[in-house]
Structures are given as structure tokens and as C-alpha cells.
Design a protein around this motif. Structure first.
Motif, PDB file in Angstrom:
ATOM      1  N   ARG A 159      -1.655  10.657  -3.845  1.00 58.13           N
ATOM      2  CA  ARG A 159      -2.380   9.667  -3.041  1.00 58.13           C
ATOM      3  C   ARG A 159      -3.567   9.101  -3.825  1.00 58.13           C
ATOM      4  NH1 ARG A 159      -0.082  13.064   0.753  1.00 58.13           N
ATOM      5  NH2 ARG A 159       0.752  11.999   2.596  1.00 58.13           N
ATOM      6  N   TRP A 160      -4.274   9.951  -4.531  1.00 61.44           N
ATOM      7  CA  TRP A 160      -5.361   9.459  -5.387  1.00 61.44           C
ATOM      8  C   TRP A 160      -4.815   8.461  -6.422  1.00 61.44           C
ATOM      9  CZ3 TRP A 160     -10.422   9.164  -5.339  1.00 61.44           C
ATOM     10  CH2 TRP A 160     -11.179  10.081  -4.595  1.00 61.44           C
ATOM     11  N   ALA A 161      -3.661   8.797  -6.996  1.00 58.67           N
ATOM     12  CA  ALA A 161      -3.069   7.913  -8.002  1.00 58.67           C
ATOM     13  C   ALA A 161      -2.716   6.557  -7.400  1.00 58.67           C
ATOM     14  CB  ALA A 161      -1.821   8.574  -8.590  1.00 58.67           C
ATOM     15  N   LEU A 162      -2.158   6.546  -6.207  1.00 61.86           N
ATOM     16  CA  LEU A 162      -1.802   5.281  -5.563  1.00 61.86           C
ATOM     17  C   LEU A 162      -3.045   4.473  -5.185  1.00 61.86           C
ATOM     18  CD1 LEU A 162       1.222   6.451  -3.409  1.00 61.86           C
ATOM     19  CD2 LEU A 162       1.257   4.619  -5.104  1.00 61.86           C
ATOM     20  N   ILE A 163      -4.102   5.156  -4.785  1.00 57.93           N
ATOM     21  CA  ILE A 163      -5.364   4.451  -4.515  1.00 57.93           C
ATOM     22  C   ILE A 163      -5.820   3.712  -5.770  1.00 57.93           C
ATOM     23  CG2 ILE A 163      -7.849   4.795  -4.116  1.00 57.93           C
ATOM     24  CD1 ILE A 163      -7.032   7.078  -2.167  1.00 57.93           C
ATOM     25  N   GLU A 164      -5.751   4.392  -6.896  1.00 61.36           N
ATOM     26  CA  GLU A 164      -6.191   3.778  -8.154  1.00 61.36           C
ATOM     27  C   GLU A 164      -5.288   2.607  -8.536  1.00 61.36           C
ATOM     28  OE1 GLU A 164      -9.258   3.418 -10.494  1.00 61.36           O
ATOM     29  OE2 GLU A 164      -9.053   5.094  -9.095  1.00 61.36           O
TER      30      GLU A 164
ATOM     31  N   PRO B 207      -4.410  -6.647  -9.761  1.00 59.33           N
ATOM     32  CA  PRO B 207      -4.837  -7.898  -9.121  1.00 59.33           C
ATOM     33  C   PRO B 207      -4.011  -8.135  -7.863  1.00 59.33           C
ATOM     34  CG  PRO B 207      -4.399  -8.196 -11.473  1.00 59.33           C
ATOM     35  CD  PRO B 207      -3.876  -6.841 -11.109  1.00 59.33           C
ATOM     36  N   GLY B 208      -4.602  -8.800  -6.893  1.00 60.95           N
ATOM     37  CA  GLY B 208      -3.914  -9.041  -5.632  1.00 60.95           C
ATOM     38  C   GLY B 208      -2.603  -9.781  -5.800  1.00 60.95           C
ATOM     39  N   ILE B 209      -2.529 -10.638  -6.789  1.00 58.76           N
ATOM     40  CA  ILE B 209      -1.333 -11.468  -6.968  1.00 58.76           C
ATOM     41  C   ILE B 209      -0.115 -10.647  -7.375  1.00 58.76           C
ATOM     42  CG2 ILE B 209      -1.722 -12.015  -9.419  1.00 58.76           C
ATOM     43  CD1 ILE B 209      -0.842 -14.894  -8.741  1.00 58.76           C
ATOM     44  N   VAL B 210      -0.353  -9.447  -7.903  1.00 61.98           N
ATOM     45  CA  VAL B 210       0.780  -8.595  -8.313  1.00 61.98           C
ATOM     46  C   VAL B 210       0.800  -7.283  -7.526  1.00 61.98           C
ATOM     47  CG1 VAL B 210       1.094  -9.565 -10.619  1.00 61.98           C
ATOM     48  CG2 VAL B 210      -0.576  -7.731 -10.271  1.00 61.98           C
ATOM     49  N   GLY B 211       0.174  -7.297  -6.358  1.00 63.57           N
ATOM     50  CA  GLY B 211       0.315  -6.136  -5.483  1.00 63.57           C
ATOM     51  C   GLY B 211      -0.930  -5.326  -5.227  1.00 63.57           C
ATOM     52  N   GLY B 212      -2.054  -5.693  -5.837  1.00 64.60           N
ATOM     53  CA  GLY B 212      -3.295  -4.980  -5.558  1.00 64.60           C
ATOM     54  C   GLY B 212      -3.710  -5.187  -4.114  1.00 64.60           C
ATOM     55  N   SER B 213      -4.271  -4.149  -3.506  1.00 66.18           N
ATOM     56  CA  SER B 213      -4.587  -4.269  -2.080  1.00 66.18           C
ATOM     57  C   SER B 213      -5.589  -3.207  -1.656  1.00 66.18           C
ATOM     58  CB  SER B 213      -3.296  -4.128  -1.253  1.00 66.18           C
ATOM     59  OG  SER B 213      -3.581  -3.959   0.112  1.00 66.18           O
TER      60      SER B 213
ATOM     61  N   TYR C 217      -4.154   5.120   2.030  1.00 70.85           N
ATOM     62  CA  TYR C 217      -3.997   6.439   1.405  1.00 70.85           C
ATOM     63  C   TYR C 217      -5.286   7.258   1.499  1.00 70.85           C
ATOM     64  CZ  TYR C 217       0.601   5.082  -0.181  1.00 70.85           C
ATOM     65  OH  TYR C 217       1.916   4.704  -0.201  1.00 70.85           O
ATOM     66  N   ALA C 218      -6.438   6.566   1.527  1.00 75.78           N
ATOM     67  CA  ALA C 218      -7.700   7.282   1.744  1.00 75.78           C
ATOM     68  C   ALA C 218      -7.733   7.901   3.137  1.00 75.78           C
ATOM     69  CB  ALA C 218      -8.883   6.340   1.544  1.00 75.78           C
ATOM     70  N   ALA C 219      -7.204   7.177   4.109  1.00 76.06           N
ATOM     71  CA  ALA C 219      -7.153   7.692   5.482  1.00 76.06           C
ATOM     72  C   ALA C 219      -6.219   8.901   5.567  1.00 76.06           C
ATOM     73  CB  ALA C 219      -6.681   6.590   6.429  1.00 76.06           C
ATOM     74  N   GLU C 220      -5.122   8.847   4.830  1.00 73.48           N
ATOM     75  CA  GLU C 220      -4.214   9.996   4.803  1.00 73.48           C
ATOM     76  C   GLU C 220      -4.903  11.203   4.159  1.00 73.48           C
ATOM     77  OE1 GLU C 220      -0.428   9.116   3.074  1.00 73.48           O
ATOM     78  OE2 GLU C 220       0.227   7.931   4.800  1.00 73.48           O
ATOM     79  N   LEU C 221      -5.668  10.950   3.103  1.00 76.65           N
ATOM     80  CA  LEU C 221      -6.418  12.039   2.468  1.00 76.65           C
ATOM     81  C   LEU C 221      -7.433  12.635   3.435  1.00 76.65           C
ATOM     82  CD1 LEU C 221      -7.096  10.757  -1.174  1.00 76.65           C
ATOM     83  CD2 LEU C 221      -5.690  12.705  -0.505  1.00 76.65           C
TER      84      LEU C 221
ATOM     85  N   LEU D 140     -14.435  11.220  -0.386  1.00 75.59           N
ATOM     86  CA  LEU D 140     -14.611  10.816  -1.789  1.00 75.59           C
ATOM     87  C   LEU D 140     -13.795   9.561  -2.093  1.00 75.59           C
ATOM     88  CD1 LEU D 140     -14.518  14.243  -3.679  1.00 75.59           C
ATOM     89  CD2 LEU D 140     -16.476  12.709  -3.468  1.00 75.59           C
ATOM     90  N   ALA D 141     -12.582   9.491  -1.552  1.00 77.38           N
ATOM     91  CA  ALA D 141     -11.740   8.320  -1.782  1.00 77.38           C
ATOM     92  C   ALA D 141     -12.342   7.078  -1.142  1.00 77.38           C
ATOM     93  CB  ALA D 141     -10.330   8.581  -1.230  1.00 77.38           C
TER      94      ALA D 141
END
Length: 233
Positions: free
Chosen positions: A133-138, A144-150, A157-161, A171-172
């Protein structure tokens, strides 16, 4: 019967030898003597090419040496041998991500889907996998938003953590707020992480925020002094 016993006595010494090599290699690995451990793990694989722990240790050593292709080869084999172990997918995705950072932008963009899939698979197999989950947050912060950043997906994923491990969750959330320069929000979340966990990492994150982002070195010093006093008590 004698024929079968002959082969048993012939094979057992080789099994013991491989086990001895593995025990020595594992001890060396734990002592961080990776260059000495590596050939011993390789000897184990010569006797047993599907030895899961030897494969994983060799993948870890390759990763430490930034030999991403070699590391992925080991983790890829582990995924095939035991496709129900989430950590293999996490480690594979991590190496793929590091390799992407060293590639040109177009090549890196083509790897994003595989990186996400590996981390998502790790979570699917192990619903409590914190590191994936930390990895996916990063990933979602750096893209960039145009290629999937969000930020929304990073917050998901921070909420799941937060549900799985409250200290990691705060921390997340602090990390995300800091990334977007919402420093007061980051400060609040790091303070909550300290209240919940109280580890060195939690204090260090708040101190770094004060020192490096909020230009408040005295507050940073006070936070670290508070941690040292806490350790003594």
C-alpha cells in the motif's frame, strides 16, 4: 531393498551438504555479509533449483546490488513456484519500479501497469500487506495526472493503512499532505502518528517537516529532544 538403500545413503550426504550451505549462507546474510552468502545460496540452488528461501535471498541480494533484472528473475520464479505468496509479487513490483526509474520516460510509462498490478496482487493475496500500500501511494503521487497519478487513489490506500495500522495510516496521510505542500495538515497527521505509535520514525518525520519544510528548526529540535527524553524514561 538393498538397491533402494544404496541410493538413499548416496543422496543423504548431498542433502545435508545443501542444508549446511543454506544455514551458513543465511547466517552470513543476517550479518550483512552478502558477497559471502551469495555463492553459498547459489550452491543450494544447484542441488535444489526450487529452494524458495534461497531464491528469495538471492533476489534480495541482487536488489541490494541494484541488479534489477537479476532480482526480478529470482522473484519471477518465486511467483511461479508459489503464486499465493503476496510478498513475492510485492518484491517483484518493487524491482520493476526501480528499473523503471532508470529507463527513459517512454519505457518507464509502459511499465506502470505491470508495477501497479504486482502491488495490487500482493494486496489481493495478503489483505494486510502494509508495504504494498505504501508503494502504491508513492506510485500515485509520483505519476503525473495525465498518466494515472491521483491524490484520490493515494488517499484511498492511506485510508486502508489507517484501518490496518493506524500509525502507518497517519504517516501516509501526513506524507501525502506534505507532498502537496499542505504543511499544517501534514503536521497534524504526524502528531497523531506520534500519539498512536511513538516510534523514532514518527518523531523524525515531524522534526524533518519542521526543519526542512516549515523553517522551524527550534520546533524540530524540541521534537527530537522529546523523543530522547521519552527513551530515557
Amino acid at each position: 531393498m538393498k538397491y533402494k538403500l544404496f541410493w538413499i545413503f548416496l543422496i543423504v550426504p548431498f542433502l545435508n551438504f545443501a542444508q549446511s550451505d543454506f544455514s551458513k549462507a543465511e547466517k552470513l546474510f543476517q550479518q550483512e555479509q552478502y558477497s559471502l552468502a551469495k555463492p553459498l545460496f547459489e550452491n543450494v540452488l544447484k542441488e535444489n533449483p526450487n529452494h524458495l528461501k534461497a531464491l528469495e535471498y538471492l533476489g534480495d541480494i541482487a536488489g541490494m546490488n541494484k541488479s534489477w533484472d537479476n532480482a526480478m528473475a529470482y522473484y519471477g520464479k518465486l511467483k511461479q513456484l508459489n503464486p499465493k505468496e503476496g510478498n513475492y509479487f510485492y518484491k517483484y513490483g518493487g524491482c520493476l519500479g526501480m528499473k523503471a526509474k532508470e529507463c527513459n520516460k517512454f519505457k518507464a510509462l509502459s511499465m506502470i501497469g505491470d508495477i501497479k498490478s504486482a502491488f495490487e496482487k500482493a494486496i489481493q493475496l495478503n489483505p494486510n500487506h502494509i508495504e504494498a500500500r505504501w508503494a502504491l501511494i508513492e506510485v500515485y503521487l509520483q505519476l503525473p495526472g495525465i498518466v494515472g497519478g491521483s491524490e484520490k487513489k493515494a488517499q484511498h490506500y492511506a485510508a486502508e493503512l489507517l484501518r490496518i495500522s493506524p500509525v502507518d495510516g497517519y504517516l501516509a496521510k501526513g506524507h501525502i499532505a506534505e507532498y502537496f505542500e499542505r504543511y499544517k495538515e501534514a503536521e497534524s497527521n504526524y502528531a497523531k502518528a506520534i500519539a498512536v505509535g511513538g516510534s523514532k520514525t514518527t518523531y523524525q518525520k515531524l522534526a524533518d517537516l519542521y526543519k526542512n519544510k516549515m523553517n522551524q528548526p527550534q520546533k524540530a529540535k524540541l521534537v527530537l529532544e522529546t523523543y530522547q527524553d521519552k527513551k530515557k524514561s
